[in-house]
Design a protein around this motif. Sequence first.
Motif, PDB file in Angstrom:
ATOM      1  N   PRO A 249       0.815  -1.219   0.000  1.00  0.00           N
ATOM      2  CA  PRO A 249       0.000   0.000   0.000  1.00  0.00           C
ATOM      3  C   PRO A 249       0.846   1.265   0.000  1.00  0.00           C
ATOM      4  CG  PRO A 249      -0.152  -1.119   2.115  1.00  0.00           C
ATOM      5  CD  PRO A 249       0.550  -2.056   1.183  1.00  0.00           C
ATOM      6  N   ALA A 250       2.045   1.199   0.581  1.00  0.00           N
ATOM      7  CA  ALA A 250       2.932   2.362   0.551  1.00  0.00           C
ATOM      8  C   ALA A 250       3.346   2.680  -0.888  1.00  0.00           C
ATOM      9  CB  ALA A 250       4.159   2.110   1.408  1.00  0.00           C
ATOM     10  N   GLN A 251       3.625   1.650  -1.687  1.00  0.00           N
ATOM     11  CA  GLN A 251       3.967   1.875  -3.086  1.00  0.00           C
ATOM     12  C   GLN A 251       2.797   2.508  -3.842  1.00  0.00           C
ATOM     13  OE1 GLN A 251       5.140  -2.312  -3.662  1.00  0.00           O
ATOM     14  NE2 GLN A 251       7.089  -1.577  -4.477  1.00  0.00           N
ATOM     15  N   VAL A 252       1.592   2.019  -3.575  1.00  0.00           N
ATOM     16  CA  VAL A 252       0.415   2.570  -4.233  1.00  0.00           C
ATOM     17  C   VAL A 252       0.216   4.028  -3.827  1.00  0.00           C
ATOM     18  CG1 VAL A 252      -2.094   2.375  -4.457  1.00  0.00           C
ATOM     19  CG2 VAL A 252      -0.689   0.305  -4.441  1.00  0.00           C
ATOM     20  N   TRP A 253       0.321   4.295  -2.536  1.00  0.00           N
ATOM     21  CA  TRP A 253       0.087   5.650  -2.033  1.00  0.00           C
ATOM     22  C   TRP A 253       1.082   6.644  -2.638  1.00  0.00           C
ATOM     23  CZ3 TRP A 253      -3.872   6.746   1.521  1.00  0.00           C
ATOM     24  CH2 TRP A 253      -3.946   8.086   1.907  1.00  0.00           C
ATOM     25  N   HIS A 254       2.360   6.291  -2.636  1.00  0.00           N
ATOM     26  CA  HIS A 254       3.369   7.218  -3.147  1.00  0.00           C
ATOM     27  C   HIS A 254       3.230   7.425  -4.648  1.00  0.00           C
ATOM     28  CE1 HIS A 254       5.721   8.188   0.401  1.00  0.00           C
ATOM     29  NE2 HIS A 254       5.659   6.920   0.781  1.00  0.00           N
ATOM     30  N   ALA A 255       2.748   6.424  -5.360  1.00  0.00           N
ATOM     31  CA  ALA A 255       2.556   6.569  -6.803  1.00  0.00           C
ATOM     32  C   ALA A 255       1.421   7.524  -7.139  1.00  0.00           C
ATOM     33  CB  ALA A 255       2.300   5.201  -7.436  1.00  0.00           C
ATOM     34  N   LEU A 256       0.451   7.653  -6.224  1.00  0.00           N
ATOM     35  CA  LEU A 256      -0.763   8.427  -6.519  1.00  0.00           C
ATOM     36  C   LEU A 256      -0.911   9.690  -5.682  1.00  0.00           C
ATOM     37  CD1 LEU A 256      -3.291   5.427  -6.687  1.00  0.00           C
ATOM     38  CD2 LEU A 256      -2.093   6.515  -8.600  1.00  0.00           C
ATOM     39  N   LYS A 257      -0.066   9.905  -4.701  1.00  0.00           N
ATOM     40  CA  LYS A 257      -0.306  10.924  -3.679  1.00  0.00           C
ATOM     41  C   LYS A 257      -0.353  12.345  -4.223  1.00  0.00           C
ATOM     42  CE  LYS A 257       4.586  11.342  -2.469  1.00  0.00           C
ATOM     43  NZ  LYS A 257       5.613  11.130  -1.416  1.00  0.00           N
ATOM     44  N   ASP A 258       0.241  12.591  -5.380  1.00  0.00           N
ATOM     45  CA  ASP A 258       0.243  13.945  -5.926  1.00  0.00           C
ATOM     46  C   ASP A 258      -0.967  14.221  -6.808  1.00  0.00           C
ATOM     47  OD1 ASP A 258       2.631  14.609  -4.649  1.00  0.00           O
ATOM     48  OD2 ASP A 258       3.839  13.791  -6.281  1.00  0.00           O
ATOM     49  N   LYS A 259      -1.849  13.243  -6.946  1.00  0.00           N
ATOM     50  CA  LYS A 259      -3.082  13.470  -7.693  1.00  0.00           C
ATOM     51  C   LYS A 259      -3.974  14.430  -6.910  1.00  0.00           C
ATOM     52  CE  LYS A 259      -1.978  10.266 -10.744  1.00  0.00           C
ATOM     53  NZ  LYS A 259      -1.674  10.579 -12.161  1.00  0.00           N
ATOM     54  N   ARG A 260      -4.757  15.211  -7.619  1.00  0.00           N
ATOM     55  CA  ARG A 260      -5.611  16.199  -6.957  1.00  0.00           C
ATOM     56  C   ARG A 260      -7.097  15.951  -7.233  1.00  0.00           C
ATOM     57  NH1 ARG A 260      -1.887  16.503  -4.424  1.00  0.00           N
ATOM     58  NH2 ARG A 260      -0.442  18.228  -4.035  1.00  0.00           N
ATOM     59  N   SER A 261      -7.411  14.800  -7.755  1.00  0.00           N
ATOM     60  CA  SER A 261      -8.788  14.522  -8.169  1.00  0.00           C
ATOM     61  C   SER A 261      -9.625  13.992  -7.020  1.00  0.00           C
ATOM     62  CB  SER A 261      -8.793  13.493  -9.302  1.00  0.00           C
ATOM     63  OG  SER A 261      -8.291  12.248  -8.844  1.00  0.00           O
ATOM     64  N   ASP A 262     -10.944  14.142  -7.146  1.00  0.00           N
ATOM     65  CA  ASP A 262     -11.862  13.520  -6.192  1.00  0.00           C
ATOM     66  C   ASP A 262     -11.739  12.003  -6.244  1.00  0.00           C
ATOM     67  OD1 ASP A 262     -12.810  15.971  -5.361  1.00  0.00           O
ATOM     68  OD2 ASP A 262     -14.538  15.958  -6.721  1.00  0.00           O
ATOM     69  N   GLY A 263     -11.415  11.484  -7.433  1.00  0.00           N
ATOM     70  CA  GLY A 263     -11.237  10.037  -7.562  1.00  0.00           C
ATOM     71  C   GLY A 263     -10.137   9.522  -6.663  1.00  0.00           C
ATOM     72  N   TRP A 264      -9.000  10.221  -6.634  1.00  0.00           N
ATOM     73  CA  TRP A 264      -7.905   9.800  -5.762  1.00  0.00           C
ATOM     74  C   TRP A 264      -8.297   9.936  -4.297  1.00  0.00           C
ATOM     75  CZ3 TRP A 264      -4.411   7.267  -3.622  1.00  0.00           C
ATOM     76  CH2 TRP A 264      -3.595   7.775  -2.602  1.00  0.00           C
ATOM     77  N   LYS A 265      -8.986  11.004  -3.923  1.00  0.00           N
ATOM     78  CA  LYS A 265      -9.393  11.179  -2.532  1.00  0.00           C
ATOM     79  C   LYS A 265     -10.287  10.024  -2.077  1.00  0.00           C
ATOM     80  CE  LYS A 265      -9.127  16.240  -2.713  1.00  0.00           C
ATOM     81  NZ  LYS A 265      -9.905  17.505  -2.675  1.00  0.00           N
ATOM     82  N   THR A 266     -11.195   9.597  -2.940  1.00  0.00           N
ATOM     83  CA  THR A 266     -12.069   8.471  -2.596  1.00  0.00           C
ATOM     84  C   THR A 266     -11.284   7.173  -2.531  1.00  0.00           C
ATOM     85  OG1 THR A 266     -13.976   9.558  -3.616  1.00  0.00           O
ATOM     86  CG2 THR A 266     -14.114   7.179  -3.313  1.00  0.00           C
ATOM     87  N   PHE A 267     -10.400   6.968  -3.492  1.00  0.00           N
ATOM     88  CA  PHE A 267      -9.603   5.742  -3.511  1.00  0.00           C
ATOM     89  C   PHE A 267      -8.676   5.677  -2.306  1.00  0.00           C
ATOM     90  CE2 PHE A 267      -5.993   3.131  -5.091  1.00  0.00           C
ATOM     91  CZ  PHE A 267      -6.700   1.959  -5.322  1.00  0.00           C
ATOM     92  N   ALA A 268      -8.117   6.814  -1.903  1.00  0.00           N
ATOM     93  CA  ALA A 268      -7.234   6.843  -0.736  1.00  0.00           C
ATOM     94  C   ALA A 268      -7.953   6.338   0.503  1.00  0.00           C
ATOM     95  CB  ALA A 268      -6.719   8.269  -0.508  1.00  0.00           C
ATOM     96  N   LYS A 269      -9.221   6.714   0.649  1.00  0.00           N
ATOM     97  CA  LYS A 269      -9.977   6.259   1.818  1.00  0.00           C
ATOM     98  C   LYS A 269     -10.227   4.757   1.774  1.00  0.00           C
ATOM     99  CE  LYS A 269     -12.222  10.736   2.538  1.00  0.00           C
ATOM    100  NZ  LYS A 269     -13.496  11.502   2.513  1.00  0.00           N
ATOM    101  N   GLU A 270     -10.264   4.191   0.581  1.00  0.00           N
ATOM    102  CA  GLU A 270     -10.462   2.745   0.484  1.00  0.00           C
ATOM    103  C   GLU A 270      -9.174   1.982   0.779  1.00  0.00           C
ATOM    104  OE1 GLU A 270     -12.583   1.690  -3.036  1.00  0.00           O
ATOM    105  OE2 GLU A 270     -14.324   2.888  -2.459  1.00  0.00           O
ATOM    106  N   ILE A 271      -8.027   2.580   0.478  1.00  0.00           N
ATOM    107  CA  ILE A 271      -6.766   1.979   0.917  1.00  0.00           C
ATOM    108  C   ILE A 271      -6.706   2.013   2.444  1.00  0.00           C
ATOM    109  CG2 ILE A 271      -4.254   2.092   0.793  1.00  0.00           C
ATOM    110  CD1 ILE A 271      -4.517   3.482  -1.876  1.00  0.00           C
ATOM    111  N   ILE A 272      -7.158   3.122   3.026  1.00  0.00           N
ATOM    112  CA  ILE A 272      -7.185   3.237   4.483  1.00  0.00           C
ATOM    113  C   ILE A 272      -8.144   2.213   5.092  1.00  0.00           C
ATOM    114  CG2 ILE A 272      -7.936   4.779   6.356  1.00  0.00           C
ATOM    115  CD1 ILE A 272      -6.704   7.084   4.775  1.00  0.00           C
ATOM    116  N   TRP A 273      -9.220   1.868   4.348  1.00  0.00           N
ATOM    117  CA  TRP A 273     -10.155   0.852   4.851  1.00  0.00           C
ATOM    118  C   TRP A 273      -9.443  -0.476   5.116  1.00  0.00           C
ATOM    119  CZ3 TRP A 273     -15.210   0.952   6.422  1.00  0.00           C
ATOM    120  CH2 TRP A 273     -15.846  -0.280   6.577  1.00  0.00           C
ATOM    121  N   ARG A 274      -8.438  -0.810   4.299  1.00  0.00           N
ATOM    122  CA  ARG A 274      -7.659  -2.040   4.534  1.00  0.00           C
ATOM    123  C   ARG A 274      -7.009  -1.973   5.912  1.00  0.00           C
ATOM    124  NH1 ARG A 274      -3.337  -3.060   2.372  1.00  0.00           N
ATOM    125  NH2 ARG A 274      -3.470  -5.330   2.158  1.00  0.00           N
TER     126      ARG A 274
END
Length: 464
Positions: A249-274
């Motif tokens: 999940p750290a690899q996924v987060w760092h690959a996407l963390k600079d995105k500014r979309s609502d899609g990334w914000k929603t997806f980030a919360k689903e990674i946190i759900w894990r």
Amino acid sequence: MSSPQIVWLRRDLRLADQPALHAAAQAGPVIPVFVLDSERAGDHAYGGASLVWLHYSLESLGKSFGSRRSKIVLRKGDAPQVLASMADEVGASCIHAVRHYEPWWKEAEDELRDALGEERKLCLYDGNYLLPPGSVTTGSGDPYKIYTPFSKSMLEVMPPRDVLGEPETISSPDSWPESDDLDDWGLLPTKPDWAGGIREFWEFGEAAAHDRLDWWADEVANYDDGRNLPSKDITSRLSPHLHWGEISPAQVWHALKDKRSDGWKTFAKEIIWRDYAQNVIDQFPDYPRESYRDYDERTLWRNPNAGHLIEEDLECWQRGTTGYPIVDAGMRQLWQTGWIHNRVRMICASFLVKHLLIDWRHGEQWYWDCLVDADYGNNGVNWQWISGTGVDSNMFSRIMAPLSQSEKFDAASYIREYVPELADLDDDCIHDPPDDKRGDYPAKMIGHKEARERALEAYRASKT
């Protein structure tokens, strides 16, 4: 020469950002070991679909180690005993492993530590989650039970730790311990071979996980709206790669963390759900087996073990012959591919526990056997959420309406793909076909209104 270092592999089947492997490679010659311990997890031993994924993931990782002039040693048996014996055999000074939080693995780690005694060490590392369970706490220092405040606290401390690269060198020991042959384990089905759909749907291994992440980086912006549309399937499909540790999940987060979309914000919360699910099972180890909330189970649930008609209802749900096209498409997708689109996964689960009033644990076990991403924490937390029995869950009285959900989220093409009997119907009637257009497709097991009223009455009775 330094003494050999054993790396105990479980659900961490990767070379990069693998902290146990990274530490071992710095300490001496590395012996990667995977032990097939089939008995320890009891009713949560690897399901059929999981075994298929495990075979191909180990095969892929073995090739990766081979390209580094190393290999995986495969053994069967009780993991602590096998590993302690191997440590004696090769003179290993330390066994390195990524920490796991399923109760049977926590028990195995304790047993292994005892078996190694004072002469050898078990070194555990965190690496399968954004943060170790229990590291984000309430103001009083207690672990969170509710997802929303947990998620807010997690976001305040993100991003996670830096990602580790592959070890620069992986030294081999002077001699290798004996290893089983992967094909001899019989993880793949043969009579019949029902895994063709899984092989067609997925690519396995660390490289495939990163290819998927690269694709997802270009698509994640569309996730907020698209995640509910099964016909378009704007989802990452990273869940099995994350579950088996082919990517962290750290690899996924760092690959996407600079995105500014609502899609990334929603997806980030689903990674946190894990992470949230792991926090729950760390507090309540039997959570995927035992309801958290008090109610009269005998009043609420229809028990398939108590009568053949209820058992037949369960089987209709499992086979995808309920007469509700969106439910049947999901259950058939599950059987064919080992995965269900997330929106449909919830609809199918809700149908079992509320339309059919069958105990959520029967659904949890079916998903466990059929999902390639079957995860002890996620699966248990998600089922208790949908059934209204969990520490943080949907209200039981909120009953998903599969027919309107199907139309609302434009599932027509999805239904045509997985319920071919209905493929010729147009979008206006495919979600709820009239009797004269169903052909060989079954009638509804129960009407939605009737099922809703029955469920609410049973729930009221279970609380009195």
